[in-house]
Motif scaffolding. Sequence first.
Motif, mmCIF file in Angstrom:
data_model
loop_
_atom_site.group_PDB
_atom_site.id
_atom_site.type_symbol
_atom_site.label_atom_id
_atom_site.label_comp_id
_atom_site.label_asym_id
_atom_site.label_seq_id
_atom_site.Cartn_x
_atom_site.Cartn_y
_atom_site.Cartn_z
ATOM 1 N N HIS A 1 5.349 0.494 7.735
ATOM 2 C CA HIS A 1 4.411 -0.472 7.165
ATOM 3 C C HIS A 1 3.489 0.189 6.141
ATOM 4 O O HIS A 1 3.281 -0.334 5.045
ATOM 5 N N GLU A 2 2.945 1.342 6.487
ATOM 6 C CA GLU A 2 2.013 2.010 5.582
ATOM 7 C C GLU A 2 2.736 2.516 4.335
ATOM 8 O O GLU A 2 2.169 2.515 3.233
ATOM 9 N N VAL B 1 0.289 -12.808 5.366
ATOM 10 C CA VAL B 1 0.096 -13.463 6.655
ATOM 11 C C VAL B 1 -0.517 -12.509 7.676
ATOM 12 O O VAL B 1 -1.457 -12.874 8.400
ATOM 13 N N LYS B 2 -0.022 -11.282 7.719
ATOM 14 C CA LYS B 2 -0.417 -10.354 8.780
ATOM 15 C C LYS B 2 -1.594 -9.451 8.411
ATOM 16 O O LYS B 2 -2.331 -8.999 9.289
ATOM 17 N N HIS B 3 -1.751 -9.150 7.119
ATOM 18 C CA HIS B 3 -2.784 -8.190 6.710
ATOM 19 C C HIS B 3 -3.500 -8.677 5.440
ATOM 20 O O HIS B 3 -3.421 -8.039 4.389
ATOM 21 N N THR C 1 -7.323 -5.924 -0.986
ATOM 22 C CA THR C 1 -7.637 -4.594 -1.528
ATOM 23 C C THR C 1 -6.588 -4.162 -2.553
ATOM 24 O O THR C 1 -6.921 -3.624 -3.609
ATOM 25 N N ALA C 2 -5.321 -4.414 -2.244
ATOM 26 C CA ALA C 2 -4.243 -4.021 -3.153
ATOM 27 C C ALA C 2 -4.330 -4.747 -4.490
ATOM 28 O O ALA C 2 -3.933 -4.211 -5.522
ATOM 29 N N HIS C 3 -4.863 -5.972 -4.471
ATOM 30 C CA HIS C 3 -4.928 -6.767 -5.695
ATOM 31 C C HIS C 3 -6.156 -6.470 -6.553
ATOM 32 O O HIS C 3 -6.286 -7.026 -7.648
ATOM 33 N N LEU C 4 -7.054 -5.622 -6.087
ATOM 34 C CA LEU C 4 -8.298 -5.370 -6.821
ATOM 35 C C LEU C 4 -8.082 -4.917 -8.270
ATOM 36 O O LEU C 4 -8.802 -5.375 -9.167
ATOM 37 N N PRO C 5 -7.114 -4.023 -8.552
ATOM 38 C CA PRO C 5 -6.924 -3.643 -9.969
ATOM 39 C C PRO C 5 -6.580 -4.833 -10.857
ATOM 40 O O PRO C 5 -7.082 -4.951 -11.983
ATOM 41 N N LEU C 6 -5.743 -5.744 -10.357
ATOM 42 C CA LEU C 6 -5.399 -6.936 -11.138
ATOM 43 C C LEU C 6 -6.582 -7.872 -11.270
ATOM 44 O O LEU C 6 -6.811 -8.460 -12.338
#
Length: 227
Positions: free
Chosen positions: A73-74, A136-138, A144-149
């Motif tokens: 997952h990570e 759905v799960k996280h 957080t992952a979308h912050l650059p966009l």
Amino acid sequence: MTQAPEEPAWRRRAVERSTRAAKLRAEQRVQRFLDSAQELITEKGTTDVTVQEVVDRSKQSLRSFYQHFDGKHELLLALFEDALATSANEIREAASAGRDPLQRLRDAVEMLYEQSRPSPDVQRPLFSDFALQLLVKHPVQVATAHLPLVTVFADLIEDAAEAGVIPAGRPRRQASLVMQTVMFSAQANGVPAGSHAVPVTAEEIWQFCLGGISGAAAEAHPSRTAR
């Protein structure tokens, strides 16, 4: 009180050099894992790969893998974040070529749509099955992952507002809404077999987003009797 002697400069330099070298080696190992996972995902067309497959492809040890990742997952989350960061950089660079702030925003919207759209010629499983599982799960990790966009689109929206071509608003919230509209529309843009429906185009997505950004704000407390 006796003051401890200061550490010699040569010792500090030696430790710093050793630390830099260890960090570089760790970064290289991590990148090999990421590259191997991406190769496997591209070959299979799915994120259904195992940790052992990634380890074997990278020619590294399982022990080394778990020194850097808690599990599959990570690892996939790292790939997802990396893909979004790359996307943000590409969009910012492409949009910066235009002079008109509204055209720059349009270029960014249409480019994100094309990047997110499923294509038989381009495998983007991280933008489909795994992205939806993460959402759905996280949801916090997805945000957080979308912050650059978000930052790229917020800057473009703010530039357009400052130029007076769209009303001033809340750039980051508007950016999030635009991105969600674009990315989910791209993923859901399928046409049933035998249907006469026409797929949604990047132009339509842009016009819809522009209308949302430029439209009059809704009343804070609309009448319950309004129809």
